[in-house]
Scaffold this motif. Structure first.
Motif, PDB file in Angstrom:
ATOM      1  N   PRO A   1       0.818  -1.220   0.000  1.00 35.93           N
ATOM      2  CA  PRO A   1       0.000   0.000   0.000  1.00 35.93           C
ATOM      3  C   PRO A   1       0.850   1.267   0.000  1.00 35.93           C
ATOM      4  CG  PRO A   1      -0.015  -1.014   2.168  1.00 35.93           C
ATOM      5  CD  PRO A   1       0.700  -1.966   1.263  1.00 35.93           C
ATOM      6  N   TYR A   2       0.331   2.299  -0.623  1.00 34.69           N
ATOM      7  CA  TYR A   2       1.038   3.576  -0.679  1.00 34.69           C
ATOM      8  C   TYR A   2       0.021   4.706  -0.668  1.00 34.69           C
ATOM      9  CZ  TYR A   2       0.084   2.854  -5.704  1.00 34.69           C
ATOM     10  OH  TYR A   2      -0.509   2.609  -6.913  1.00 34.69           O
ATOM     11  N   SER A   3       0.514   5.929  -0.733  1.00 32.79           N
ATOM     12  CA  SER A   3      -0.327   7.124  -0.572  1.00 32.79           C
ATOM     13  C   SER A   3      -0.372   7.944  -1.846  1.00 32.79           C
ATOM     14  CB  SER A   3       0.210   8.013   0.561  1.00 32.79           C
ATOM     15  OG  SER A   3       0.399   7.284   1.743  1.00 32.79           O
ATOM     16  N   LEU A   4      -1.558   8.441  -2.147  1.00 32.57           N
ATOM     17  CA  LEU A   4      -1.743   9.391  -3.237  1.00 32.57           C
ATOM     18  C   LEU A   4      -2.406  10.649  -2.703  1.00 32.57           C
ATOM     19  CD1 LEU A   4      -3.236   7.397  -6.279  1.00 32.57           C
ATOM     20  CD2 LEU A   4      -0.893   8.209  -6.005  1.00 32.57           C
ATOM     21  N   ILE A   5      -1.980  11.785  -3.214  1.00 34.02           N
ATOM     22  CA  ILE A   5      -2.744  13.020  -3.055  1.00 34.02           C
ATOM     23  C   ILE A   5      -3.602  13.159  -4.308  1.00 34.02           C
ATOM     24  CG2 ILE A   5      -2.682  15.536  -2.964  1.00 34.02           C
ATOM     25  CD1 ILE A   5      -1.828  14.442  -0.349  1.00 34.02           C
ATOM     26  N   VAL A   6      -4.909  13.175  -4.118  1.00 38.57           N
ATOM     27  CA  VAL A   6      -5.841  13.320  -5.233  1.00 38.57           C
ATOM     28  C   VAL A   6      -6.349  14.756  -5.230  1.00 38.57           C
ATOM     29  CG1 VAL A   6      -7.992  12.517  -6.261  1.00 38.57           C
ATOM     30  CG2 VAL A   6      -6.484  10.893  -5.099  1.00 38.57           C
ATOM     31  N   ASP A   7      -6.145  15.421  -6.335  1.00 33.92           N
ATOM     32  CA  ASP A   7      -6.511  16.830  -6.477  1.00 33.92           C
ATOM     33  C   ASP A   7      -7.777  16.928  -7.332  1.00 33.92           C
ATOM     34  OD1 ASP A   7      -6.765  19.511  -6.921  1.00 33.92           O
ATOM     35  OD2 ASP A   7      -4.819  19.786  -7.883  1.00 33.92           O
ATOM     36  N   PRO A   8      -8.900  17.386  -6.766  1.00 27.39           N
ATOM     37  CA  PRO A   8     -10.131  17.518  -7.552  1.00 27.39           C
ATOM     38  C   PRO A   8     -10.120  18.686  -8.538  1.00 27.39           C
ATOM     39  CG  PRO A   8     -10.580  17.434  -5.177  1.00 27.39           C
ATOM     40  CD  PRO A   8      -9.120  17.691  -5.355  1.00 27.39           C
TER      41      PRO A   8
ATOM     42  N   LEU B   1      -6.146  12.701   0.648  1.00 29.22           N
ATOM     43  CA  LEU B   1      -5.119  11.682   0.828  1.00 29.22           C
ATOM     44  C   LEU B   1      -5.794  10.325   0.776  1.00 29.22           C
ATOM     45  CD1 LEU B   1      -2.130  10.934   1.535  1.00 29.22           C
ATOM     46  CD2 LEU B   1      -2.865  10.916   3.931  1.00 29.22           C
ATOM     47  N   MET B   2      -5.320   9.444  -0.103  1.00 28.97           N
ATOM     48  CA  MET B   2      -5.849   8.087  -0.217  1.00 28.97           C
ATOM     49  C   MET B   2      -4.749   7.073   0.040  1.00 28.97           C
ATOM     50  SD  MET B   2      -8.500   7.983  -3.424  1.00 28.97           S
ATOM     51  CE  MET B   2      -9.900   9.102  -3.509  1.00 28.97           C
ATOM     52  N   ILE B   3      -5.108   6.001   0.739  1.00 30.51           N
ATOM     53  CA  ILE B   3      -4.215   4.868   0.953  1.00 30.51           C
ATOM     54  C   ILE B   3      -4.746   3.719   0.106  1.00 30.51           C
ATOM     55  CG2 ILE B   3      -3.092   3.399   2.659  1.00 30.51           C
ATOM     56  CD1 ILE B   3      -2.607   6.393   3.063  1.00 30.51           C
ATOM     57  N   LEU B   4      -3.913   3.201  -0.786  1.00 33.75           N
ATOM     58  CA  LEU B   4      -4.362   2.171  -1.730  1.00 33.75           C
ATOM     59  C   LEU B   4      -3.175   1.360  -2.206  1.00 33.75           C
ATOM     60  CD1 LEU B   4      -3.168   4.109  -3.978  1.00 33.75           C
ATOM     61  CD2 LEU B   4      -5.503   4.651  -4.585  1.00 33.75           C
ATOM     62  N   ASP B   5      -3.439   0.378  -3.064  1.00 27.71           N
ATOM     63  CA  ASP B   5      -2.358  -0.351  -3.707  1.00 27.71           C
ATOM     64  C   ASP B   5      -2.517  -0.199  -5.218  1.00 27.71           C
ATOM     65  OD1 ASP B   5      -4.376  -2.147  -4.441  1.00 27.71           O
ATOM     66  OD2 ASP B   5      -3.901  -3.549  -2.825  1.00 27.71           O
TER      67      ASP B   5
END
Length: 393
Positions: free
Chosen positions: A208-215, A349-353
């Motif tokens: 798992p890792y982190s993404l910053i999602v910008d709308p 901030l999303m935690i996903l794979d």
């Protein structure tokens, strides 16, 4: 780096002699914990600000915001706050603070500021411009300021000269951050510790890792509402604190007692607001445990619980952000998501794979169709400190 050098030299026809870089602060959890002296997890991120300067042969300081195309100037013999100078008061305030230390300026300066942080909220712009100016002038004038001296000078300039209530912990974060680590703040005791952040993207990895999602929302979206909520949360926490015994710790007050109306004279608005603030700071403690144990499921749930509290209890909601977080929550391999405070509008901030990111990418067309905004994403890796650049391109 080359861009700010080019802007500076084109505008001033002089070579850059000093450059400083200031990263933006990402408050991962605990954005409202200041009001209950609770806990907070923060680090630095990808957004940043660069400051370039060169000396002049008179006592004038010219400042150029190359991101927004704004130019100001002032004389070092008149260092007074002027409302019409807006962001340039941040620069003027630093000169004022240095002069108050008995420093005699040998000359003026031409200064250029460039970076995405200049599009952020007033707290972020003020903190980053002030800290960047201090770093650049410290180097240019050979002041030899220590790290804590810079933090306290920046805080005093921002809050006293500029009258902007920047967060002291943000200045600490940009001064003590380390790559790959978050700062875990105990705001009641004024301390912090660095914790390794395990949810980072690795080439070829499957964890798992982190993404910053910008709308990609307009800057004003959420900004005024969140500022009003901060002011309101501070006032509500003061009301609750006044109802407790003097020796009581506000952050330790049981949330269940708020739900059960143990303090009967609290109105419902104060009760709900304090319920969110205290719940959030408790989730920070759980989030830190999840980070230390590299438990992506637990950390993701903590993030999601913070967002649900913001939406359902604190009554902060943006349709675009809510849609992205709700839809992401329906997908496998996405462990959790929340709005995070980084000075921009609606950052998530999303935690996903890898499979989770693939599923998230498939939502981009629907998001564009419904809201006419383009969803963007980038990896989140905690970064380093504000610093002077040794080699200028």
């Amino acid at each position: 780096m080359e861009k700010i050098v080019a802007f500076h030299e084109l505008n001033y026809k002089e070579k850059v002699t000093v450059m400083a870089e200031v990263p933006g602060v990402v408050t991962v959890m605990g954005a409202f914990s200041d009001f209950c002296d609770g806990y907070c997890l923060a680090g630095t991120g990808a957004l940043g600000l660069r400051v370039a300067l060169s000396p002049r042969d008179d006592m004038v300081v010219r400042v150029y915001d190359a991101t927004r195309g704004d130019k100001k100037r002032f004389n070092l013999t008149v260092l007074k706050h002027r409302k019409e100078d807006r962001w340039a008061n941040c620069v003027k305030g630093v000169f004022h603070a240095i002069a108050a230390r008995g420093v005699k300026f040998p000359h003026g300066f031409d200064m250029t500021f460039k970076g995405a942080l200049l599009y952020c909220d007033d707290l972020t712009v003020t903190a980053s411009v002030v800290m960047g100016t201090i770093l650049a002038l410290d180097k240019a004038l050979g002041l030899g300021l220590g790290r804590d001296e810079r933090i306290h000078m920046a805080y005093n300039v921002a809050t006293s000269f500029c009258k902007v209530p920047v967060r002291f912990r943000d200045l600490v974060t940009v001064s003590y951050a380390e790559k790959g680590r978050l700062l875990y703040f105990d705001l009641q005791n004024g301390t912090f510790e660095l914790v390794d952040y395990p949810f980072q993207y690795e080439e070829g990895g499957d964890g798992p890792y982190s993404l910053i999602v910008d709308p990609s929302l307009p800057p004003q979206i959420l900004r005024e509402e969140l500022e009003e909520k901060r002011i309101d949360a501070r006032a509500c926490c003061r009301v609750l604190k006044s109802r407790l015994p003097q020796e009581s710790s506000l952050r330790s007050y049981p949330v269940k007692d708020l739900r059960n109306h143990t303090i009967v004279e609290l109105d419902e608005h104060v009760r709900h607001t304090c319920q969110f603030v205290l719940s959030e700071t408790q989730l920070v403690v759980r989030g830190r445990k999840a980070i230390q144990e590299a438990d992506a499921s637990l950390f993701g749930k903590c993030l999601s619980d913070v967002y649900l509290g913001m939406r359902d209890v604190f009554d902060v909601m943006c349709p675009e952000v809510d849609w992205l977080i709700r839809r992401a929550g329906e997908l496998d391999h996405i462990y959790g998501a929340s709005y995070v405070s980084n000075g921009a509008s609606g950052s998530i901030l999303m935690i996903l794979d890898r499979k989770g990111e693939e599923a998230l990418s498939a939502l981009a067309d629907d998001y564009k169709h419904f809201f006419d905004f383009q969803m963007k994403k980038r990896f989140f890796r905690p970064g380093g400190v504000a610093h002077v650049v040794d080699e200028i391109g």
